[in-house]
Motif scaffolding. Sequence first.
Motif: not given
Length: 542
Positions: A95-105
């Motif tokens: 989820y922290p990746m998603t908050t950074r705009g890296e959801a697909r990654r």
Amino acid sequence: MDLILSSLEILARWDVMIALLVGSIGGVLIGAIPGVGPAVAIAILLPATFSLDPIVGLTVLLGIYGSSMYGGSIPAILINTPGTAVNALTTYDGYPMTTRGEARRALSLAYSSSFFGGVFSVICLVLFAPVLAKIAPMFGSREIFLAALLGIILVVVAHRGQSLIAAALACFGIFLHTVGLEPVKYSKRFTFEQSWLSSGVDLIVVVLGLFAISQAIFLLQGQDEKIRMTKLRGGLFQGMRELARHPRVATASASLGVLMGMIPGVGEFTAQFLSYTYAQRTSERPDDFGKGASEGLIAAETSNNAVPAAAMVPLLALGIPGEALTAMMLSVFYVHNVVPGPQLFQNDMDFVVALYLALLILNVLVLIFLLFATNQLIKVVKIPNRFLGASILTLSFVGVYSLRNSFTDCLIAACFGIFGFVLKRLNLPAVPIVLGMVLGGIMEVKLRAGMARVKTPFDFIDRPVAMILFIMILGVLILHFRYVWQQRKLLKEAKWQAKHKSTSFAAQMSRRKDYLLMERGKRLREKRSKYAPRLTDKNSPR
């Protein structure tokens, strides 16, 4: 090579291929819906698999079991809500990746890690299958009894902090198995002259009540949540390249998943936390864990997907399930007169390898499906909870009634559904009940068969495998009681320190008060000594 070819012939059927496809894609869909999980889906589908061939029915259930964790990572990463309980650790870094705009990654990395863990475990187990086939004949009635007893003890010990209640629930499951006609002389036990209890309490009825109906009640009494999805940007194929940059973490996590999966009662949670801890301690940037570290996501997803294939080892080799899902699969074996255990490895090794190859194929199918269907799949997360609850409740009662066309079974399932809901609200485990019912039956049959040649207590463990299992049981109990004793000691020390701290704090306040009074008196004396000469000069006679 001949063994693999004969196993492929078992799988090369149109109905098996359809079962693989339905199971793998259905498992992803079910895993992506928060609040459902594979246990509920397998419990609902279990009655329908009884009319299918063993390989077809087991392939469907294996597909759901092995692929649900893939789907569970989607809501865990996108909305910080794990699709299955096993994906809770995925939220730490996903989820922290998603908050950074890296959801697909994050999704791509989760898919790639899950695929690596699943394929790694299947390859390990196919390579070790000949070794298991040689070890299996060493297990007789006494050894299987001790292995089943070890399984129950491990399940109880695994619920740290709830060991007593887990043991009580496991004993309750063993008691439920004893209701009805006993398997040797067919005398009635605990029926209380009630004819409807003569046939006993069916395992599938209990499973549907504890897992499916209780979850339906839980969803129906809650509120529908409005979920906002994050827009996905970037490609889904970059996860494999990023996974290749962390081979140490991926291999170690998959290995821990295989080892923990083979031990009954341990499962995905222990494998996950061991892998995550190892990855954090050996990382060059341990402070990034919990803030979107790719190594943390790799460790969580690789280890939990390596467990399902490994969990089939005690089930197939000894007929001992390590968790509720494999216990449900065991009932499919029994319905079709396929008895898991040493004889299965000796006589039907191609069937065993076919199951592992089915797990390998479903991992490939799931990865291909997710890489191309993620944008459409994320809409599943928005299904209202109450609609899910009503659907699960309806399907559960249809499944229960279809078992024996008995309205009494529906009432029993409803009672266990309410009981399971109470356990869920109290945060107590329901798995020990199911494993108690399954392992209790194995223990009773094997104990009666093994006691025929036993004259002294030592005769029960006079063979090497039996002695090793007995030593393992003693070791597990000693380690558990040592852990309990240490926890109680730490609790007493914490209470004593809290009491001592409060006393010392009061003493410190008293000392501070004395110190302030002392300082005040010192300042007064200094003032007096300062003005004393002036007073003397002023009042002195001229």
